[in-house]
Write an enzyme that holds these catalytic residues in place. Sequence first.
Site, PDB file in Angstrom:
ATOM      1  N   ASP A 197       1.011  -3.456  -1.364  1.00 55.71           N
ATOM      2  CA  ASP A 197       1.268  -4.023  -0.038  1.00 55.71           C
ATOM      3  C   ASP A 197      -0.008  -4.614   0.582  1.00 55.71           C
ATOM      4  OD1 ASP A 197       3.390  -4.134   2.090  1.00 55.71           O
ATOM      5  OD2 ASP A 197       1.895  -3.005   3.227  1.00 55.71           O
ATOM      6  N   GLU A 249       0.721  -8.022  -3.061  1.00 55.99           N
ATOM      7  CA  GLU A 249       1.212  -8.889  -1.981  1.00 55.99           C
ATOM      8  C   GLU A 249      -0.036  -9.389  -1.275  1.00 55.99           C
ATOM      9  OE1 GLU A 249       3.927  -8.939   2.045  1.00 55.99           O
ATOM     10  OE2 GLU A 249       2.412  -7.412   1.699  1.00 55.99           O
ATOM     11  N   ASP A 319      11.247  -8.990   3.166  1.00 58.78           N
ATOM     12  CA  ASP A 319      10.642  -9.573   4.369  1.00 58.78           C
ATOM     13  C   ASP A 319      11.147 -10.983   4.644  1.00 58.78           C
ATOM     14  OD1 ASP A 319       8.975  -7.379   4.795  1.00 58.78           O
ATOM     15  OD2 ASP A 319       7.294  -8.263   3.691  1.00 58.78           O
TER      16      ASP A 319
END
Length: 528
Positions: A197, A249, A319
């Site tokens: 993340d 990410e 997302d």
Amino acid sequence: MDGNWWKKSVVYQIYPRSFCDSNGDGIGDLRGIIGKLDYIASLGVDVIWLSPIYLSPNEDNGYDISSYTEINPEYGTMEDFDALVAEASRRGLKIVMDLVINHTSTEHQWFRLSRKGVEPYKDFYYWSDSWPGTPNNWTGFFGGGTWCYDSERKASYLHLFAPHQADLNYHNPLLWEKIEEILRFWLDKGVKGFRCDVINILYKDSLENGRKRLILTGSEHYLTLPGTHEILKRLNSVVKEYDGFTVGETVFVDIEDARKLTLPERKELDMVFSFRHMETDQIIVKWFKKRFSWKKFISTLSLWQNELPWNSIYFENHDQPRSVSRFGSLEYRQQSAKLLALLLLTLKGTPFIYQGEEIGMTNFDFQGMDEIRDVESKNIYSILSSIPLPEALRWRIIKASSRDNARTPMQWTKEKGSGFSSSSPWLGINRNSAEINVEAENEDPSSVLIFYRALLKLRKNCRDLLEGDFRLENNGRRLTVYRRGDVKVMLNHSGKSIRVEEKGKVVLSTYLEHENGVLKPWEGILVK
Ligand code: ISL
Ligand code: CA
């Protein structure tokens, strides 16, 4: 050990909260996932990435972790998790976890001790004494400020996301030791890697004021800095001991950054999630009205295809609003979802499919803020409420951009509850679930689902699609043509038929029957 196994793999992302609820509390769980492993294996994918299932107060649905080595009881127990790894492995599926180490929940034990000033946790976070008044002018990912005052420590802490997500301080060497223990804990359980993340913002070089920007003032102090590259090398060495892979990410990275992050000889990440192609519709779709250009989409994808030896490919995740609603056509939902599948699975790289994408799930027709759960949407809505804007525009912005578009429960059957849950789900089920669901698509030879299965099977045995070079041959307003090795892909991303010359054998079409010399509306073909 086959160090590059992930290059031949396809990953399926599960958002556990919305996948399948086994015990009727309206929340998806690990037993629910176990019950659907045969389905996942039937798709022909190789790896499952689980969005966070760790203990969490769920302010950001698990991206606010309060214990890295415990399972959120809403999702089940550690025994359930071990069973999931074992049952997945029996079906040839590997599990990859979400690693959220930029921040923890303020309920994490580290933070509780840090706010009391207890060593060695005192400096695990960024604390500042300059209160009242903010330590700097940084602005956050969910909008608004990035400092929150803590009355216990009488100081404020940095949070680049929501106030209950406190940023960890990687200047403290002990922190990395703790993170490494967490990595080994899961790798020892048989996990084969991590989706990392917001991994390129870990290291902050200073807390000085940033240059004023429309979004993310202060970001020059943490975006993809040398300190982060150092941390990634350590991460890599641990994960590679276990033959796992990492995908980062990475927010606001350009190709140069991405190369530095992923070139194999640098031993940092195996792949990154770039946002560039996903941004090609952004400002316009999100804020005003839909005017999306395939030309821009394809040229962006093509640039990344050519500049990186290998990377991830994705059009959806938890997302992002649904791809068929963004890049496809709702009028030709089935056809355009299949065309997107063809693009996703014939580009060079490791494809990531997000739950529901394989049945062409669409955005949700949210009726008001009371139907939205996403913390980001709530923040943006409250910021927008403080500026004079027509309510209709405010709502249009939220509706088009809300991350909840992707988070509505998986549509398994046509029944009420869509086979997701026997009780009222934590987030509304899309009103089109009676038509769009796994059960119906299983029966329909022209469905998105059947097409995914066929294409995944074909891809597995096709060297050109696995390894071939990418060459863009046409990037038109309606027609895209590219090659992967000797295979040619032709995509008509328009609602009108186009005359084409295939110049080869059509091995697959998104239509059940391909008519020679014509690409029907939203038809895509593979030619060899
Ligand atoms: O989702 C976004 C835009 O709609 C991004 O700003 C997003 O917040 C950013 O990509 C980081 O996302 C990741 O970290 C967040 C979490 O809320 C997201 O779900 C996660 O994917 C904080 O952990
Ligand atoms: Ca449940």
